[in-house]
Design an enzyme around this catalytic site. Structure first.
Site, PDB file in Angstrom:
ATOM      1  CB  ALA A   1      25.710 -35.012  12.101  1.00  0.00           C
TER       2      ALA A   1
ATOM      3  CB  THR B   1      23.186 -40.526   8.865  1.00  0.00           C
ATOM      4  OG1 THR B   1      21.814 -40.471   9.286  1.00  0.00           O
ATOM      5  CG2 THR B   1      24.093 -39.981   9.958  1.00  0.00           C
TER       6      THR B   1
ATOM      7  CG  PHE C   1      30.255 -35.288  14.155  1.00  0.00           C
ATOM      8  CD1 PHE C   1      29.183 -34.548  13.637  1.00  0.00           C
ATOM      9  CD2 PHE C   1      31.519 -35.119  13.601  1.00  0.00           C
ATOM     10  CE1 PHE C   1      29.375 -33.635  12.604  1.00  0.00           C
ATOM     11  CE2 PHE C   1      31.716 -34.202  12.559  1.00  0.00           C
ATOM     12  CZ  PHE C   1      30.644 -33.473  12.068  1.00  0.00           C
ATOM     13  NE  ARG C   2      29.819 -35.341  20.123  1.00  0.00           N
ATOM     14  CZ  ARG C   2      29.864 -34.362  19.222  1.00  0.00           C
ATOM     15  NH1 ARG C   2      28.948 -34.317  18.234  1.00  0.00           N
ATOM     16  NH2 ARG C   2      30.779 -33.411  19.240  1.00  0.00           N
TER      17      ARG C   2
ATOM     18  CG  HIS D   1      28.498 -25.927  14.282  1.00  0.00           C
ATOM     19  ND1 HIS D   1      28.177 -27.153  14.801  1.00  0.00           N
ATOM     20  CD2 HIS D   1      28.371 -25.057  15.312  1.00  0.00           C
ATOM     21  CE1 HIS D   1      27.885 -27.029  16.094  1.00  0.00           C
ATOM     22  NE2 HIS D   1      27.981 -25.769  16.425  1.00  0.00           N
TER      23      HIS D   1
ATOM     24  CB  CYS E   1      43.740 -16.409   3.175  1.00  0.00           C
ATOM     25  SG  CYS E   1      45.428 -16.189   3.761  1.00  0.00           S
TER      26      CYS E   1
ATOM     27  CB  CYS F   1      49.169 -13.818   1.116  1.00  0.00           C
ATOM     28  SG  CYS F   1      48.290 -14.439   2.581  1.00  0.00           S
TER      29      CYS F   1
ATOM     30  CB  SER G   1      24.389 -36.115  20.218  1.00  0.00           C
ATOM     31  OG  SER G   1      25.371 -35.104  19.933  1.00  0.00           O
TER      32      SER G   1
ATOM     33  CG  ASN H   1      18.759 -38.064  18.008  1.00  0.00           C
ATOM     34  OD1 ASN H   1      19.170 -37.548  16.986  1.00  0.00           O
ATOM     35  ND2 ASN H   1      19.546 -38.654  18.897  1.00  0.00           N
TER      36      ASN H   1
HETATM   37  N1  APR Z   1      17.589 -40.593  12.097  1.00  0.00           N
HETATM   38  C1  APR Z   1      17.494 -40.211  13.396  1.00  0.00           C
HETATM   39  N2  APR Z   1      18.585 -39.976  14.186  1.00  0.00           N
HETATM   40  C2  APR Z   1      19.801 -40.168  13.621  1.00  0.00           C
HETATM   41  C3  APR Z   1      19.971 -40.581  12.287  1.00  0.00           C
HETATM   42  C4  APR Z   1      18.797 -40.791  11.513  1.00  0.00           C
HETATM   43  N3  APR Z   1      18.840 -41.167  10.226  1.00  0.00           N
HETATM   44  N4  APR Z   1      21.310 -40.698  12.041  1.00  0.00           N
HETATM   45  C5  APR Z   1      21.941 -40.365  13.183  1.00  0.00           C
HETATM   46  N5  APR Z   1      21.041 -40.042  14.131  1.00  0.00           N
HETATM   47  C6  APR Z   1      21.310 -39.524  15.484  1.00  0.00           C
HETATM   48  C7  APR Z   1      22.474 -40.181  16.184  1.00  0.00           C
HETATM   49  O1  APR Z   1      22.033 -41.274  16.952  1.00  0.00           O
HETATM   50  C8  APR Z   1      22.990 -39.044  17.087  1.00  0.00           C
HETATM   51  O2  APR Z   1      22.350 -39.053  18.347  1.00  0.00           O
HETATM   52  O3  APR Z   1      21.703 -38.177  15.285  1.00  0.00           O
HETATM   53  C9  APR Z   1      22.582 -37.782  16.349  1.00  0.00           C
HETATM   54  C10 APR Z   1      23.770 -37.064  15.723  1.00  0.00           C
HETATM   55  O4  APR Z   1      24.567 -36.557  16.786  1.00  0.00           O
HETATM   56  P1  APR Z   1      26.061 -36.084  16.478  1.00  0.00           P
HETATM   57  O5  APR Z   1      26.725 -37.083  15.632  1.00  0.00           O
HETATM   58  O6  APR Z   1      26.662 -35.701  17.793  1.00  0.00           O
HETATM   59  O7  APR Z   1      25.865 -34.789  15.574  1.00  0.00           O
HETATM   60  P2  APR Z   1      25.541 -33.310  16.036  1.00  0.00           P
HETATM   61  O8  APR Z   1      24.596 -33.315  17.193  1.00  0.00           O
HETATM   62  O9  APR Z   1      25.119 -32.559  14.836  1.00  0.00           O
HETATM   63  O10 APR Z   1      26.972 -32.776  16.529  1.00  0.00           O
HETATM   64  C11 APR Z   1      27.070 -31.417  16.879  1.00  0.00           C
HETATM   65  O11 APR Z   1      29.477 -31.654  17.016  1.00  0.00           O
HETATM   66  O12 APR Z   1      31.518 -32.389  16.214  1.00  0.00           O
HETATM   67  C12 APR Z   1      30.647 -31.322  16.276  1.00  0.00           C
HETATM   68  O13 APR Z   1      30.604 -29.578  14.718  1.00  0.00           O
HETATM   69  C13 APR Z   1      30.207 -30.901  14.901  1.00  0.00           C
HETATM   70  O14 APR Z   1      28.103 -29.877  14.275  1.00  0.00           O
HETATM   71  C14 APR Z   1      28.688 -30.978  14.957  1.00  0.00           C
HETATM   72  C15 APR Z   1      28.416 -30.906  16.455  1.00  0.00           C
END
Ligand code: APR
Length: 271
Positions: free
Chosen positions: A28, A32, A39-40, A131, A139, A170, A209, A233
């Site tokens: 994710a 951003t 998410f985290r 994912h 459905c 359905c 993460s 990251n």
């Molecule tokens: N540049 C570098 N790192 C970034 C940036 C950015 N612009 N924006 C966010 N981050 C880092 C955050 O610090 C975090 O460590 O990206 C990481 C995103 O981690 P998560 O939010 O946990 O996302 P992800 O790893 O994709 O989560 C995995 O969890 O909830 C489920 O299905 C959902 O696919 C998701 C899965």
């Protein structure tokens, strides 16, 4: 830019140009800078929610909400919030760099945990969505397929989520084709991601993460097959210990610098 960061960027660019089968594993953090919250991270959806994500994003929670026909306001708010961002999001500089590295033939595949379709719009063709995707829905009773646009129309019309299947006799609940906690990953996506992790000689891990399995196991598979591991990251991850290079920084800033270095190396090679 610090000396250390410059050196790391040059080395990653060299590894990309020398690689035979580079792949990207993204999370994710890739999106951003397109306005879609992660998410985290500090502003993440689960960080802000505070409770256990399972309460609102497990398949059990979805089925409870659907069968109780009383929408969980937090789930509604969360889902509608994410839908708004998905509709307006555009590929950012990071997606476009990955698309360019794909078009140049260095990156052979993008394994993404994201459902936002932004890697495809950024130019990558072989994108494995482990994912799922928000672009289609199914459905849960009869398996009838729907496009996102149809689903959105039905939600806006009925004012509630999830909408009901329109197929006669359905009336089942329509669920977006995204993987909820507790659900199996799409089998083909899982098999392809394992294949790429076993085949790659350079895994670029961008904005994850690395805490959700089985995706979080892919770096270990790649490493055990001799691949170099690069993690870019904002924050530490539990896989930092197997990384050959870690770059702490914003993907929208770091990735364009890596591409610049790749193109410099190409010019030197060409000259
Ligand atoms: N540049 C570098 N790192 C970034 C940036 C950015 N612009 N924006 C966010 N981050 C880092 C955050 O610090 C975090 O460590 O990206 C990481 C995103 O981690 P998560 O939010 O946990 O996302 P992800 O790893 O994709 O989560 C995995 O969890 O909830 C489920 O299905 C959902 O696919 C998701 C899965």
């Amino acid at each position: 830019m610090t000396e250390d960061l410059t050196e790391k960027i040059k080395t990653v660019a060299k590894w990309i140009v020398e690689s035979k089968y580079a792949i990207v594993l993204s999370g994710a953090g890739m999106s951003t800078e397109s306005g879609i919250p992660d998410f985290r991270g500090p502003e993440g959806v689960w960080t802000k929610l505070g409770d256990d994500p399972m309460d609102v994003s497990s398949i059990a929670a979805f089925e409870d909400m659907a069968s109780s026909k009383t929408p969980d306001p937090r789930m509604q708010e969360m889902l509608m919030g994410i839908v708004q961002k998905l509709i307006t999001a555009r590929p950012n500089k990071g997606h476009k760099v990955v698309g360019k590295l794909y078009k140049k033939g260095y990156v052979k595949a993008v394994i993404t945990q994201n459902i936002d379709n932004l890697h495809q719009r950024g130019g990558a063709k072989e994108v494995i969505e482990v994912h799922g995707t928000y672009k289609t829905a199914t459905c849960m009773t009869c398996g009838n397929k729907y496009k996102f646009e149809q689903l959105l129309q039905m939600v806006l019309q009925d004012g509630m989520f999830p909408p009901l299947c329109e197929k006669t006799q359905c009336g089942g609940f329509i669920k977006p084709d995204v993987v909820f906690f507790g659900e199996m990953l799409p089998p083909m996506a899982l098999r392809k991601s394992m294949h790429y992790a076993e085949t790659t000689d350079l895994m670029l891990i961008l904005g994850s993460s690395l805490v959700v399995y089985p995706a979080a196991n892919l770096p270990n598979i790649a490493k055990s097959n001799g691949a170099k591991i690069v993690i870019i990251n904002d924050e530490e991850t539990p896989k930092d210990n197997i990384a050959d290079i870690i770059i702490r920084g914003r993907l929208g800033e770091v990735l364009p610098k890596i591409l610049e270095e790749v193109e410099l190396l190409e010019q030197k090679k060409g000259s």
